[in-house]
Design an enzyme around this catalytic site. Structure first.
Site, PDB file in Angstrom:
ATOM      1  N   GLN B 203      24.430 -75.428 -23.319  1.00  0.00           N
ATOM      2  CA  GLN B 203      25.328 -76.527 -22.969  1.00  0.00           C
ATOM      3  C   GLN B 203      24.611 -77.395 -21.945  1.00  0.00           C
ATOM      4  O   GLN B 203      24.565 -77.072 -20.758  1.00  0.00           O
ATOM      5  CB  GLN B 203      26.650 -75.965 -22.452  1.00  0.00           C
ATOM      6  CG  GLN B 203      27.339 -75.043 -23.472  1.00  0.00           C
ATOM      7  CD  GLN B 203      27.837 -75.777 -24.706  1.00  0.00           C
ATOM      8  OE1 GLN B 203      28.653 -76.684 -24.599  1.00  0.00           O
ATOM      9  NE2 GLN B 203      27.333 -75.417 -25.892  1.00  0.00           N
ATOM     10  N   ALA B 244      37.960 -77.497 -22.257  1.00  0.00           N
ATOM     11  CA  ALA B 244      36.737 -77.135 -22.977  1.00  0.00           C
ATOM     12  C   ALA B 244      35.700 -78.267 -22.914  1.00  0.00           C
ATOM     13  O   ALA B 244      35.951 -79.344 -22.384  1.00  0.00           O
ATOM     14  CB  ALA B 244      37.075 -76.789 -24.421  1.00  0.00           C
ATOM     15  N   HIS B 245      34.554 -78.012 -23.501  1.00  0.00           N
ATOM     16  CA  HIS B 245      33.440 -78.957 -23.416  1.00  0.00           C
ATOM     17  C   HIS B 245      33.728 -80.281 -24.119  1.00  0.00           C
ATOM     18  O   HIS B 245      34.346 -80.328 -25.150  1.00  0.00           O
ATOM     19  CB  HIS B 245      32.125 -78.362 -23.919  1.00  0.00           C
ATOM     20  CG  HIS B 245      32.127 -77.762 -25.275  1.00  0.00           C
ATOM     21  ND1 HIS B 245      30.996 -77.179 -25.802  1.00  0.00           N
ATOM     22  CD2 HIS B 245      33.088 -77.630 -26.212  1.00  0.00           C
ATOM     23  CE1 HIS B 245      31.271 -76.733 -26.995  1.00  0.00           C
ATOM     24  NE2 HIS B 245      32.523 -76.980 -27.279  1.00  0.00           N
ATOM     25  N   ASN B 246      33.258 -81.336 -23.452  1.00  0.00           N
ATOM     26  CA  ASN B 246      33.324 -82.685 -23.995  1.00  0.00           C
ATOM     27  C   ASN B 246      34.732 -83.257 -24.118  1.00  0.00           C
ATOM     28  O   ASN B 246      34.938 -84.290 -24.746  1.00  0.00           O
ATOM     29  CB  ASN B 246      32.593 -82.773 -25.342  1.00  0.00           C
ATOM     30  CG  ASN B 246      31.125 -82.418 -25.166  1.00  0.00           C
ATOM     31  OD1 ASN B 246      30.675 -81.342 -25.541  1.00  0.00           O
ATOM     32  ND2 ASN B 246      30.385 -83.304 -24.530  1.00  0.00           N
TER      33      ASN B 246
END
Lengths: 346, 346, 346
Positions: B203, B244-246
């Protein structure tokens, strides 16, 4: 798994500590507990449930803890007790290596403010931080890396595992057990909305935990806005639980993992909330209520009993068809009523 | 509960700071805030809601903060303000012992890399760790045991409580408030599946928090896969929230406890997500959306408004009967339509 | 965002490491990865999905990682590979600044018991605590402020980020990745109820994690009551997940954020649990089961496939009408059956 410093007892010693009737050789040394199927000659097993009696025949345990009425079926030494499950609980504590470990004193790397009041035999682990004005009762254990904020007070024999956070102005009773990663006394979630943005309401209340409270790993109990958030005596809180500001929880209630309780809700005594249950804010839940896993409660509950919401799992294909119909449910109900009316008229 | 270092003000001082009209003795010393029912002579209470006016008659507070139109009903000194709830927010901040505490400097046990850039009056608590390349703005406070990873940047007047983790390469704006146990910048959850096993996708993005962001206890905001995870200005995030990511969250949105947002979902400005709400991944939620507690959103929302899913709680006995029928719902709908057709034909 | 110590490679080096076919100038220096739209001349992009091929025309990347069949459409240098998404995973690891950072050794502020067994090139960060009897394999990294309890064992190349807690007697395999705030081995939630109060059952089991396990930020895996809690090889666990005592999870399964699994449930191999899924206790979930987000599973699942529960989100006004009808569903079903019977009789 072998633990360091696991204690040992003779069967005679165990019978005395449990108040159990021993039938068998009291000099046998016992080093632990195991299930009926897996216990070996230096371990004690237990039968707390009639359905396990059939497993007694092949048991190789050093002794079995059971009800006197099942004694005859036991091929090895036995410890007879009216409530064997309670006996198991007591026995398990005797073998807990954490409780058996010697007291460590105050580690030189711990940072403890000068005015902290320390009871007898307090242990403070490496790199723990204890701020000004804190009081720690007798035999309190503060784990490595834990933090206790200014003015907080922790009762006798309470134990904070590693990396626990107790914020400022928190009151914790006796024999508390706080697991790693939990946070007691973070800010409640309160803001005034004005001019298109949020204005923080400082959370000036504290958190008060009664005696014999357990809080699981990574759980959080937020401090109150003005008054305190209050957790009663003997309340048991599992991991990943969130308790918002000004919640009050009555004595002997138990909250399973991932429960979330919104602000100012009051939960009665002897309640049990299943895993993932959510309670909306400003509710009153009376004594003796059980809520099954992942249910959402949006209204107060005034009658003891078991409550649920949600739908059970099914195959995704089946679910897709039914979930679409859920959106038509009111329409279906109206159409059904119309048909009934026509049927009666016909 | 008594806090160490709780500040005190005269009523005249409070009136000035709030921009309120004082009616009463300005020399009275005030030591805190309390509810209308419980406030004593050295505390200020407030009336933000018409329904509490009836409680004014018995009020013993040192002063009451209220709207001018309710002034006549107040038996004690009063602070009149057009928006008393906003006034309460401002007042609460004046009495916050955390904000009032003196700046502590850099504790000798803190481990701060040599090249860290420190603004004016920065405080770094005991056993905190600040890695290489970090920049801390003016009056930043890093709590005991907190960690700031390499290359991260934290804006003026931001405050990390004890045991906060900010991973490497995270950008945090001004006046952030990060509560204990929260983690900003842990890895997003990304893997390629090949040959029957998972292959990690490192990541490489970061996390960017705007100004005036609050993150509650034990909440986590994951770093992006390639681009950053972005939290707008004045976004308020409660405890036990997972982002969560993004994910991208627009300015002034508020997320209550236990919310979970899956990867790459975009939430608009001025949204409010109730406790335990779940948003699936790759959705777009427009500005001004409210989602009620524990609802699951699996499709994008393009119209402002209030959205819900789930079923309300009922007795378990009642629920069991209804939940079974949910699995028959599509079948019921078809049977209903068939009956209607026959009815029309008949 | 710029990271400290981000590695650089030439295209020739990248082609060799990926086993990819390079078409273009191999001497170009590459400093990172980016999306197809945003990648510049010193970055590599990738096309893992046919729908992005249209974006190739305007691509400014230093090179694109793609399947050979799309090579002709690529206006810049390319790295051809049969599985470009897997190639992206490998590439991302090459650019991870965390993996690229030099080994730090044992920080002087870390508190490491004398008898700890250390493999080669172990790194222990500032203010970390490692208790007696611990074994750390080769190239293990223990982040700042992390804690490893007595007798725990961590396999080669495993990495604990900052502020991780591994309790006593926990066994962790090789190449584990534990994110900040996670807690491995807190007590399971077990009590005997007697005399109107709870009696703790000491949790004497441990936790065993296989090889290649990842655990996200703020997740918790509780220790077993008597036997261990067991997580298989290559199991991937996202943030804010709760795994209760004596759960067993099969190899290669993946659990998204906020999943909660109650005690003694067994999850098979190659299962995927969506965000917020809840599994009741004592269930058996067979291999190859997928459960969609926020579903509750209260019965064992014996057939591979996709499972769901719950209802989709709708406007609150619509939802209120339908949710009320859910409580009448059994009644509706009975009325429908009655009408059908009358219809057949008529």
């Amino acid at each position: 798994m072998t633990h360091p410093a696991t204690p040992q007892y003779t069967l005679t010693e165990l019978a005395e500590r449990l108040g159990a009737q021993l039938i068998g050789d009291g000099s046998r040394r016992i080093r632990g507990l195991a299930t009926l199927k897996e216990a070996g000659p230096d371990q004690v097993a237990f039968v707390a449930n009639r359905s396990y009696i059939k497993d007694l025949a092949n048991c190789r345990a050093g002794a079995v803890l059971l009800h006197p009425e099942h004694g005859a079926a036991c091929p090895v030494a036995r410890l007879e007790l009216a409530n064997p499950y309670l006996g198991y609980a007591h026995l398990s504590q005797l073998f807990d290596p954490i409780l058996a470990a010697p007291v460590g004193g105050i580690h030189p790397t711990a940072v403890v403010a000068e005015d902290v009041v320390l009871g007898a035999r307090v242990e403070i682990g490496p790199n723990a931080v204890v701020e000004a004005g804190v009081e720690l009762g007798d035999e309190v254990v503060v784990g490595a890396g834990s933090f206790i904020g200014a003015g907080s007070c922790i009762g006798d024999q309470s134990r904070l595992h590693a990396n626990v956070t107790v914020c400022h102005g928190v009151i914790i009773g006796k024999r508390a057990l706080l697991h790693s990663g939990c946070v007691i006394g973070g800010d409640g979630f309160g803001f005034a909305h004005d001019g298109g943005r949020w204005h923080k309401i400082a959370q000036l209340g504290g958190v008060v935990l009664g005696d014999d409270v357990e809080v699981g790993s990574c759980s959080s109990i937020d401090r109150g806005a003005l008054d305190d958030t209050v957790i009663g005596n003997d309340v048991k809180i599992d991991s990943q639980v969130q308790i918002a500001h000004n919640v009050r929880i009555g004595d002997h209630s138990a909250l399973a993992g991932c429960v979330g309780i919104a602000g100012s809700t009051r939960v009665g005594k002897n309640c049990m909330l299943g895993g993932g249950v959510g309670l909306s804010g400003h509710l009153t839940i009376c004594d003796g209520v059980q809520v099954t896993g992942m249910s959402l409660v949006t209204n107060s509950i005034h009658e003891p009993g078991v409550y649920s919401s949600g739908t059970g799992a099914m195959s995704n294909a089946q679910w897709r068809k039914n979930a679409v119909r859920f959106k038509q449910l009111d329409d279906m109900a109206r159409r059904l009523a119309r048909l009934e009316k026509r049927d009666q008229q016909g």
